[in-house]
Design a protein around this motif. Sequence first.
Motif, PDB file in Angstrom:
ATOM      1  N   ASP A  22       5.071  10.711  10.591  1.00 20.78           N
ATOM      2  CA  ASP A  22       4.322  11.123   9.404  1.00 20.78           C
ATOM      3  C   ASP A  22       4.343  12.641   9.247  1.00 20.78           C
ATOM      4  O   ASP A  22       4.451  13.166   8.132  1.00 20.78           O
ATOM      5  CB  ASP A  22       2.881  10.632   9.493  1.00 20.78           C
ATOM      6  CG  ASP A  22       2.720   9.192   9.035  1.00 20.78           C
ATOM      7  OD1 ASP A  22       3.739   8.562   8.729  1.00 20.78           O
ATOM      8  OD2 ASP A  22       1.579   8.705   8.998  1.00 20.78           O
ATOM      9  N   SER A  60       7.654  13.501   7.901  1.00 22.76           N
ATOM     10  CA  SER A  60       7.823  13.093   6.501  1.00 22.76           C
ATOM     11  C   SER A  60       7.306  14.192   5.578  1.00 22.76           C
ATOM     12  O   SER A  60       7.922  14.506   4.558  1.00 22.76           O
ATOM     13  CB  SER A  60       7.092  11.779   6.243  1.00 22.76           C
ATOM     14  OG  SER A  60       5.672  11.957   6.255  1.00 22.76           O
ATOM     15  N   THR A 114      11.844   9.183   6.227  1.00 26.45           N
ATOM     16  CA  THR A 114      11.799   9.366   4.779  1.00 26.45           C
ATOM     17  C   THR A 114      10.683  10.328   4.425  1.00 26.45           C
ATOM     18  O   THR A 114       9.804  10.615   5.242  1.00 26.45           O
ATOM     19  CB  THR A 114      11.554   8.031   4.070  1.00 26.45           C
ATOM     20  OG1 THR A 114      10.278   7.508   4.491  1.00 26.45           O
ATOM     21  CG2 THR A 114      12.654   7.026   4.396  1.00 26.45           C
ATOM     22  N   ARG A 115      10.724  10.825   3.209  1.00 31.01           N
ATOM     23  CA  ARG A 115       9.637  11.661   2.705  1.00 31.01           C
ATOM     24  C   ARG A 115       8.608  10.728   2.070  1.00 31.01           C
ATOM     25  O   ARG A 115       8.865  10.115   1.024  1.00 31.01           O
ATOM     26  CB  ARG A 115      10.179  12.674   1.689  1.00 31.01           C
ATOM     27  CG  ARG A 115      11.175  13.651   2.286  1.00 31.01           C
ATOM     28  CD  ARG A 115      11.659  14.687   1.272  1.00 31.01           C
ATOM     29  NE  ARG A 115      12.270  14.066   0.115  1.00 31.01           N
ATOM     30  CZ  ARG A 115      13.505  13.578   0.087  1.00 31.01           C
ATOM     31  NH1 ARG A 115      14.261  13.641   1.179  1.00 31.01           N
ATOM     32  NH2 ARG A 115      13.994  13.016  -1.011  1.00 31.01           N
ATOM     33  N   HIS A 116       7.443  10.620   2.712  1.00 33.62           N
ATOM     34  CA  HIS A 116       6.431   9.669   2.252  1.00 33.62           C
ATOM     35  C   HIS A 116       5.041  10.182   2.595  1.00 33.62           C
ATOM     36  O   HIS A 116       4.888  11.184   3.296  1.00 33.62           O
ATOM     37  CB  HIS A 116       6.657   8.288   2.872  1.00 33.62           C
ATOM     38  CG  HIS A 116       6.614   8.295   4.378  1.00 33.62           C
ATOM     39  ND1 HIS A 116       7.759   8.245   5.163  1.00 33.62           N
ATOM     40  CD2 HIS A 116       5.578   8.353   5.258  1.00 33.62           C
ATOM     41  CE1 HIS A 116       7.433   8.274   6.444  1.00 33.62           C
ATOM     42  NE2 HIS A 116       6.103   8.341   6.522  1.00 33.62           N
ATOM     43  N   SER A 120       0.832   7.285   6.728  1.00 38.93           N
ATOM     44  CA  SER A 120       0.749   5.840   6.881  1.00 38.93           C
ATOM     45  C   SER A 120      -0.687   5.355   7.017  1.00 38.93           C
ATOM     46  O   SER A 120      -1.024   4.254   6.579  1.00 38.93           O
ATOM     47  CB  SER A 120       1.570   5.396   8.096  1.00 38.93           C
ATOM     48  OG  SER A 120       1.138   6.074   9.263  1.00 38.93           O
ATOM     49  N   THR A 165      -2.122   4.564   3.628  1.00 36.27           N
ATOM     50  CA  THR A 165      -1.263   3.737   2.778  1.00 36.27           C
ATOM     51  C   THR A 165      -1.419   2.270   3.180  1.00 36.27           C
ATOM     52  O   THR A 165      -1.470   1.955   4.382  1.00 36.27           O
ATOM     53  CB  THR A 165       0.215   4.140   2.938  1.00 36.27           C
ATOM     54  OG1 THR A 165       0.343   5.548   2.707  1.00 36.27           O
ATOM     55  CG2 THR A 165       1.094   3.387   1.960  1.00 36.27           C
ATOM     56  N   PRO A 167       4.536   2.847   4.239  1.00 33.73           N
ATOM     57  CA  PRO A 167       4.626   3.917   3.226  1.00 33.73           C
ATOM     58  C   PRO A 167       5.964   3.852   2.497  1.00 33.73           C
ATOM     59  O   PRO A 167       7.015   3.665   3.115  1.00 33.73           O
ATOM     60  CB  PRO A 167       4.509   5.196   4.053  1.00 33.73           C
ATOM     61  CG  PRO A 167       3.927   4.781   5.353  1.00 33.73           C
ATOM     62  CD  PRO A 167       4.376   3.382   5.598  1.00 33.73           C
ATOM     63  N   GLN A 168       5.922   4.012   1.197  1.00 30.50           N
ATOM     64  CA  GLN A 168       7.130   3.974   0.383  1.00 30.50           C
ATOM     65  C   GLN A 168       7.682   5.387   0.208  1.00 30.50           C
ATOM     66  O   GLN A 168       6.925   6.327  -0.019  1.00 30.50           O
ATOM     67  CB  GLN A 168       6.828   3.352  -0.980  1.00 30.50           C
ATOM     68  CG  GLN A 168       6.381   1.899  -0.909  1.00 30.50           C
ATOM     69  CD  GLN A 168       7.425   1.031  -0.226  1.00 30.50           C
ATOM     70  OE1 GLN A 168       8.589   1.003  -0.633  1.00 30.50           O
ATOM     71  NE2 GLN A 168       7.004   0.321   0.826  1.00 30.50           N
ATOM     72  N   PRO A 169       8.996   5.531   0.312  1.00 26.68           N
ATOM     73  CA  PRO A 169       9.578   6.873   0.153  1.00 26.68           C
ATOM     74  C   PRO A 169       9.302   7.431  -1.240  1.00 26.68           C
ATOM     75  O   PRO A 169       9.300   6.707  -2.233  1.00 26.68           O
ATOM     76  CB  PRO A 169      11.085   6.620   0.362  1.00 26.68           C
ATOM     77  CG  PRO A 169      11.170   5.338   1.104  1.00 26.68           C
ATOM     78  CD  PRO A 169      10.010   4.512   0.639  1.00 26.68           C
ATOM     79  N   PHE A 170       9.065   8.753  -1.269  1.00 25.02           N
ATOM     80  CA  PHE A 170       8.927   9.429  -2.556  1.00 25.02           C
ATOM     81  C   PHE A 170      10.289   9.492  -3.221  1.00 25.02           C
ATOM     82  O   PHE A 170      11.335   9.640  -2.568  1.00 25.02           O
ATOM     83  CB  PHE A 170       8.369  10.833  -2.358  1.00 25.02           C
ATOM     84  CG  PHE A 170       6.937  10.856  -1.878  1.00 25.02           C
ATOM     85  CD1 PHE A 170       6.018   9.925  -2.335  1.00 25.02           C
ATOM     86  CD2 PHE A 170       6.499  11.815  -0.975  1.00 25.02           C
ATOM     87  CE1 PHE A 170       4.694   9.952  -1.906  1.00 25.02           C
ATOM     88  CE2 PHE A 170       5.183  11.850  -0.544  1.00 25.02           C
ATOM     89  CZ  PHE A 170       4.275  10.909  -1.005  1.00 25.02           C
ATOM     90  N   GLY A 225       9.585  15.272  -3.588  1.00 24.06           N
ATOM     91  CA  GLY A 225       8.423  14.412  -3.415  1.00 24.06           C
ATOM     92  C   GLY A 225       7.115  15.190  -3.405  1.00 24.06           C
ATOM     93  O   GLY A 225       6.046  14.627  -3.194  1.00 24.06           O
TER      94      GLY A 225
END
Length: 895
Positions: A374, A377, A422-424, A427, A430, A434-437, A442
């Motif tokens: 995180d 990310s 990923t960039r998100h 967590s 969320t 977490p869904q990627p931006f 992002g």
Amino acid sequence: MRDALRRSSSRRAEQRTATISTFSLLSLCLPTLLAIGSARANETPLEPAAVEFFETRIRPVLAEHCYACHSAAAGAPKGDFRLDSAEQLRRGGAAGAVIEPGKPADSTLISALKYESYEMPPSGKLPDNVIADFEQWIAMGAPDPRSDAATETVPAAADPQSHWALQKPVRVAAPPVSDRAWPRSVVDAFILARLEAANLKPSAPADPATLLRRLHCDLTGLPPTAAELEQFAAHASDAEYEQAVDRLLASPQFGERWGRYWLDVARYADTKGYVFQEDRNYPTAYKYRDWVIAAFNGDMPFDKFVVNQIAADQTGDATAVAASGFLTLGRRFLNNPQEINDDRIDLMTRGLMGLTVACARCHDHKYDAIPTADYYSLYGILASCTETPRDDGPPLLVDSPQPVVQHVYLRGNGGAHGPEVTRHFLSCLTEGEPQPFQNGSGRMELAQAIASRDNPLTARVWVNRVWGKLFGRGIVTTPSDFGVRGEPPTHPELLDWLAVTFMDEQWSTKRLIRRIVLSNVYRQSSAPRDDCHEADPTNALLAHMNRRRLDLEALRDSLLLAAGRLDMTMGGPSVQLTTPPFANRRAVYGFVERQNLPAFFRTFDFANPNTPAASRPQTASPHQALFMLNSPFALEQARLLAERSAAHAENAPPLADHERISQLYQLALGRKPSLEELTDAATFVVSGVESDQAAQLAAQPRWQFGWGVFDPLSDRVDFHQFPHFRDGTWNGGETFPDAELGWAMLNIQGGHPGDAAHAVIRRFTAPAAGTLRIEGELRHPAAEGNGVVARAVSTARGRIGEWPVAHGASSTVVDGIPVSAGDVIDLVVESGGEHTSDTFLWKATLRLTRDDGTVESWNTLDGIDGPRPATTPPLDRWSQLAQVLLMCNEFAFVD
């Protein structure tokens, strides 16, 4: 003065403040303040700021560079020395202790890091800024929150579904209470319910003057005037109070006060910290500060306020670009991008959401549900952005053309890549994975996620910060740490109710503050309560209001306001606050030097601009009293206040002493003095006339050197000091003869007069009353010209001696001249007619036999003084009285 001004009484008995001489006041303050400091030093709990410094600056370095050889996990630690617990670190190794708390220069650990003794770590010397962090940590006393157990058990990370701060706030109904008459609002009901459960009752309301002063200082940082206090007390009512609240919320000074609070969180400064071969200043940082002030004055919705500061370039609002300073005005770390991004992650997560995400830089968070993935990310979002310099504002953060592919840095080492992330968003905030931006870096999606109503933290954290500023402590007393290691809320249902209501009311900070200050809990008296000492010693339940000391900005602004010098101009470039001539702008516009914060800032607990400030400490130290006693700034305001107290209508007679004293109290404390205070102050002022004169005379130079004209009709001397001194000679300027004063000059032997309008003059001021004798010899050595004429002239008696001399010498004796303290004797030499060949030599001795029989003498051949350095003249009795009022608790504290 101790007898003359025994105390400065307010309307409440507990607010009585000793008003004594500045020297006596210091003698009383120092033992108490030193005792406070000593007691504070012996407390077991560590300050939150100290824990934060260790966790963010020290522990990650130890983990990355030291634990491999010096920890329990290393098996047999090298040198029998472990660094993985506080006890082991303090004990040291086979060679003894390696740290001397408070003394970095004497600590082996520092010399080892600098490669001056040992060379640690052996893999390579650490950067200078990291070593500086260790020096600062040891200077702080080496605070270490780690367990002293041989093998520390790490608790499981907080379950994001169970920890209170990660649950969405719910607005519950107000609890039932027995005393149904007291609650004015839902806020009061929550407070009263806890009080009743502890068998406590709320305090009586504060008196009108106290309440209005509290409100003014909290909302604008400035006290009300005496007229405002008097009018409010005469017409005190709920309606009048509500009108005062609305008036202050609408005041431009509201944004200056509350904007400064936010600048603490934003770690605002006008400089970059340590950088190399580049401008250390942020020349346009003030544009961000002015944007913040305007945002608070305009009551910008807090969610929009947050989004503007994280993604100013993507809002479509050209006026919001200055908000980019939130991220771009931090410490530069020698422009190390990894450190800069870490600082920005810490700012966004701890400052806005109360989560210590930066602790997951090297490993999964030890306590909270924040995996290292995180952290990286968020790092990937910032690494996908670049800074664009701007001439008309702070640098603007913009998305790079191509986002980076971000990896976890193993153990925080940028050269050791781990799994791709990923960039998100976080967590723990969320639902599900977490869904990627998707859009660019992002960064805008991150800003919207932080400012989202679905985020359980942002509204809670800001509501808690506001509550803490108004009551002196937050509902959560760790305002930047809502994680597992943070303190739980004292009133969780109230915190949630306020957070939900805040969001329902369009995230309006002004409506939030209005609701709180209109409550009965805010209006309580701050008088201490005996029945609360055991049941609630820290006043966590708010059975009474907390007394609070004015912070640096409010104290400085109040001093200027009392002196009549406060400049209320808003905005513009930052000004220096600590160097004369002292700026009279509000302190929020002061220049903040990140790397070398001036002593004045540190003395009065200014927020550390290197890191997002959770809150400011409240210390009491001798340095604060010494500043008010001796600093040129404080003395200047005391003099100006004393002068202001003498103001009277044009063509009206000067104020009588009792009228001036009353005016002085109203300007300083907003009230009239009591009869006892008036009597004691009048006695003090009258008794000090002679001592004031003696002090002023003692501060004056015995000799002055100048030019002028002797008037034979009036026996008076028109004296002007020479403007230039060099190589033991006073004269008119760098070029000699001077264009205006010609050949006029004085030195230790004698001198040379100018023309008829420019005689040369040695001026002597008698330090005491007595009898003066002048004895000496005047010589005119030249064979040319027609000589000079010397005179001794007294301001009290006129001409007391005259000696014309040409091509020879003359005795210059004046015997038995009575003088008073402050009388002036001028030794004047002018041309005998022609203005050539007029160099003269004059050796003279002045002997004063004082009225008490003591004798002093001064010889002109003992030396000739150059320009005296500027000194602060001693305070007269009126200024001393003003200074005492400005130092008293009634001025410096808010009840």
